[in-house]
Design a protein around this motif. Structure first.
Motif, mmCIF file in Angstrom:
data_model
loop_
_atom_site.group_PDB
_atom_site.id
_atom_site.type_symbol
_atom_site.label_atom_id
_atom_site.label_comp_id
_atom_site.label_asym_id
_atom_site.label_seq_id
_atom_site.Cartn_x
_atom_site.Cartn_y
_atom_site.Cartn_z
ATOM 1 N N ALA A 178 15.339 -13.750 74.963
ATOM 2 C CA ALA A 178 16.600 -14.375 74.565
ATOM 3 C C ALA A 178 17.365 -13.446 73.624
ATOM 4 C CB ALA A 178 16.342 -15.714 73.880
ATOM 5 N N ALA A 179 18.555 -13.058 74.043
ATOM 6 C CA ALA A 179 19.409 -12.207 73.224
ATOM 7 C C ALA A 179 20.230 -13.080 72.279
ATOM 8 C CB ALA A 179 20.317 -11.382 74.130
ATOM 9 N N GLY A 180 21.000 -12.419 71.406
ATOM 10 C CA GLY A 180 21.888 -13.148 70.518
ATOM 11 C C GLY A 180 21.295 -13.452 69.156
ATOM 12 N N TYR A 181 20.166 -12.821 68.833
ATOM 13 C CA TYR A 181 19.510 -13.019 67.552
ATOM 14 C C TYR A 181 19.242 -11.641 66.940
ATOM 15 C CZ TYR A 181 18.734 -17.584 69.672
ATOM 16 O OH TYR A 181 18.897 -18.788 70.296
ATOM 17 N N PRO A 182 20.239 -11.025 66.330
ATOM 18 C CA PRO A 182 20.078 -9.653 65.838
ATOM 19 C C PRO A 182 19.134 -9.552 64.644
ATOM 20 C CG PRO A 182 22.179 -10.544 65.127
ATOM 21 C CD PRO A 182 21.569 -11.558 66.064
ATOM 22 N N ILE A 183 18.610 -8.356 64.491
ATOM 23 C CA ILE A 183 17.642 -8.049 63.439
ATOM 24 C C ILE A 183 18.110 -6.772 62.749
ATOM 25 C CG2 ILE A 183 15.237 -7.315 63.066
ATOM 26 C CD1 ILE A 183 14.580 -9.011 65.637
ATOM 27 N N LYS A 184 17.850 -6.672 61.465
ATOM 28 C CA LYS A 184 18.170 -5.446 60.734
ATOM 29 C C LYS A 184 16.934 -5.007 59.954
ATOM 30 C CE LYS A 184 21.490 -3.377 57.573
ATOM 31 N NZ LYS A 184 22.649 -3.639 56.692
ATOM 32 N N ILE A 185 16.525 -3.761 60.187
ATOM 33 C CA ILE A 185 15.370 -3.186 59.498
ATOM 34 C C ILE A 185 15.741 -1.789 59.011
ATOM 35 C CG2 ILE A 185 12.975 -2.410 59.718
ATOM 36 C CD1 ILE A 185 12.619 -4.490 61.928
ATOM 37 N N ASN A 186 15.513 -1.532 57.746
ATOM 38 C CA ASN A 186 15.804 -0.217 57.165
ATOM 39 C C ASN A 186 17.211 0.264 57.511
ATOM 40 O OD1 ASN A 186 13.221 -0.140 56.113
ATOM 41 N ND2 ASN A 186 12.406 1.225 57.669
ATOM 42 N N VAL A 195 9.334 -12.065 55.880
ATOM 43 C CA VAL A 195 8.253 -11.754 56.806
ATOM 44 C C VAL A 195 7.613 -10.468 56.285
ATOM 45 C CG1 VAL A 195 7.609 -11.177 59.167
ATOM 46 C CG2 VAL A 195 9.473 -12.775 58.753
ATOM 47 N N GLU A 196 6.328 -10.546 56.008
ATOM 48 C CA GLU A 196 5.590 -9.376 55.529
ATOM 49 C C GLU A 196 5.363 -8.403 56.682
ATOM 50 O OE1 GLU A 196 4.666 -8.703 52.438
ATOM 51 O OE2 GLU A 196 5.244 -10.634 51.567
ATOM 52 N N PRO A 197 5.326 -7.110 56.387
ATOM 53 C CA PRO A 197 4.988 -6.148 57.449
ATOM 54 C C PRO A 197 3.533 -6.332 57.869
ATOM 55 C CG PRO A 197 5.097 -5.055 55.326
ATOM 56 C CD PRO A 197 5.558 -6.477 55.099
ATOM 57 N N PHE A 255 2.848 1.386 61.015
ATOM 58 C CA PHE A 255 3.834 0.350 61.325
ATOM 59 C C PHE A 255 5.174 0.882 60.825
ATOM 60 C CE2 PHE A 255 5.517 -4.127 60.915
ATOM 61 C CZ PHE A 255 5.531 -4.353 62.285
ATOM 62 N N LEU A 256 5.834 1.668 61.688
ATOM 63 C CA LEU A 256 6.989 2.464 61.305
ATOM 64 C C LEU A 256 8.179 2.235 62.228
ATOM 65 C CD1 LEU A 256 5.103 5.906 61.058
ATOM 66 C CD2 LEU A 256 5.536 4.309 59.174
ATOM 67 N N LEU A 257 9.364 2.408 61.670
ATOM 68 C CA LEU A 257 10.591 2.465 62.453
ATOM 69 C C LEU A 257 11.330 3.720 62.021
ATOM 70 C CD1 LEU A 257 12.371 1.052 64.568
ATOM 71 C CD2 LEU A 257 13.611 0.009 62.662
ATOM 72 N N TYR A 258 11.559 4.604 62.966
ATOM 73 C CA TYR A 258 12.218 5.898 62.710
ATOM 74 C C TYR A 258 11.494 6.699 61.636
ATOM 75 C CZ TYR A 258 16.139 3.696 65.212
ATOM 76 O OH TYR A 258 16.953 3.053 66.123
ATOM 77 N N GLY A 259 10.177 6.626 61.644
ATOM 78 C CA GLY A 259 9.371 7.394 60.715
ATOM 79 C C GLY A 259 9.224 6.785 59.335
ATOM 80 N N GLN A 260 9.850 5.632 59.098
ATOM 81 C CA GLN A 260 9.797 4.967 57.798
ATOM 82 C C GLN A 260 8.965 3.690 57.899
ATOM 83 O OE1 GLN A 260 11.223 6.309 55.015
ATOM 84 N NE2 GLN A 260 11.632 8.025 56.386
ATOM 85 N N PRO A 261 8.191 3.377 56.855
ATOM 86 C CA PRO A 261 7.436 2.118 56.879
ATOM 87 C C PRO A 261 8.379 0.917 57.008
ATOM 88 C CG PRO A 261 6.720 3.526 55.071
ATOM 89 C CD PRO A 261 7.945 4.156 55.647
ATOM 90 N N ILE A 262 7.954 -0.065 57.768
ATOM 91 C CA ILE A 262 8.725 -1.299 57.894
ATOM 92 C C ILE A 262 8.418 -2.146 56.667
ATOM 93 C CG2 ILE A 262 9.040 -3.412 59.232
ATOM 94 C CD1 ILE A 262 8.409 -1.742 61.753
#
Length: 169
Positions: free
Chosen positions: A2-10, A143-145, A151-158
Motif C-alpha cells: 500500500a502506497a501513500g504512507y511516506p517515511i523519512k529516515i536520516n 520505533v527503535e532501530p 542496520f544502515l541506510l546510505y552507510g549511516q546507522p538507522i
C-alpha cells in the motif's frame, strides 16, 4: 504494497515501506539502496531489488527478513499514525491476506475459488499490528532501530524514528 504512507529516515524521503524493506536488504550497497528508494511505486521498488538478490543480499537476510518487515510496518505506522491506523482498523476482525501468484511465504496462493494456501506472514504481521492498535499497545511516537548488524541506510546507522511530524523538519 500500500502506497501513500511516506517515511523519512536520516533526511531521506521514502515513498513506500516496500522500498524501505527492499533497501534494508542491501545495507552495504548504498547505490542499490538509492536506486530502490528512487522508485515511485512499491512494485517498482521490489523489481529494482530483484537483479541483486542472489549475489548481494545481506548474508543474514533469510534470518532477519521478518523482523525487518515488522520494523518497516511499525515505522510506516509511526510516521502515518492516523491514516495507517484507520486503514488497518477498517479491516475490523477480518484476516488480512496478500493474495499472491508466486509467494506462499509472505502471502497465500489461490488453490480454488474458496481457498488460499500459504504462510501469509505479511498478513499475520498486519493483523498483529492492528490488534496492538486496538489494544492501545503500540509504542507511541517512536520505533527503535533493530539490534542487528549493519542496520544502515546510505552507510549511516538507522536511528530511533518518530512520528510524521518529524517529516516536516
Amino acid at each position: 504494497m500500500a502506497a501513500g504512507y511516506p517515511i523519512k529516515i536520516n533526511g531521506t524521503h521514502i515513498l513506500t515501506s516496500e522500498a524501505l524493506y527492499q533497501a534494508c536488504r542491501y545495507p552495504h550497497l548504498p547505490d542499490i539502496q538509492k536506486a530502490i528508494i528512487s522508485e515511485a511505486s512499491p512494485m517498482a521498488a521490489k523489481m529494482k531489488s530483484k537483479p541483486h538478490r542472489k549475489s548481494s543480499s545481506r548474508a543474514d537476510w533469510d534470518e532477519q527478513r521478518v523482523a525487518i518487515m515488522e520494523w518497516c510496518l511499525r515505522t510506516k505506522l509511526a510516521m502515518n499514525r492516523t491514516e495507517f491506523s484507520r486503514f488497518l482498523l477498517a479491516t475490523k476482525e477480518k484476516q488480512i491476506v496478500e493474495q499472491s501468484a508466486k509467494d506462499p511465504f509472505w502471502g497465500a496462493l489461490v488453490v480454488d475459488d474458496d481457498t488460499l494456501k500459504g504462510q501469509n506472514v505479511l498478513g499475520q504481521l498486519l493483523v498483529g499490528l492492528r490488534e496492538e492498535i486496538k489494544a492501545g499497545n503500540v509504542e507511541h511516537g517512536f520505533v527503535e532501530p533493530l539490534a542487528i548488524p549493519d542496520f544502515l541506510l546510505y552507510g549511516q546507522p538507522i536511528p530511533k524514528l518518530g512520528f510524521r511530524s518529524s517529516l516536516a523538519q
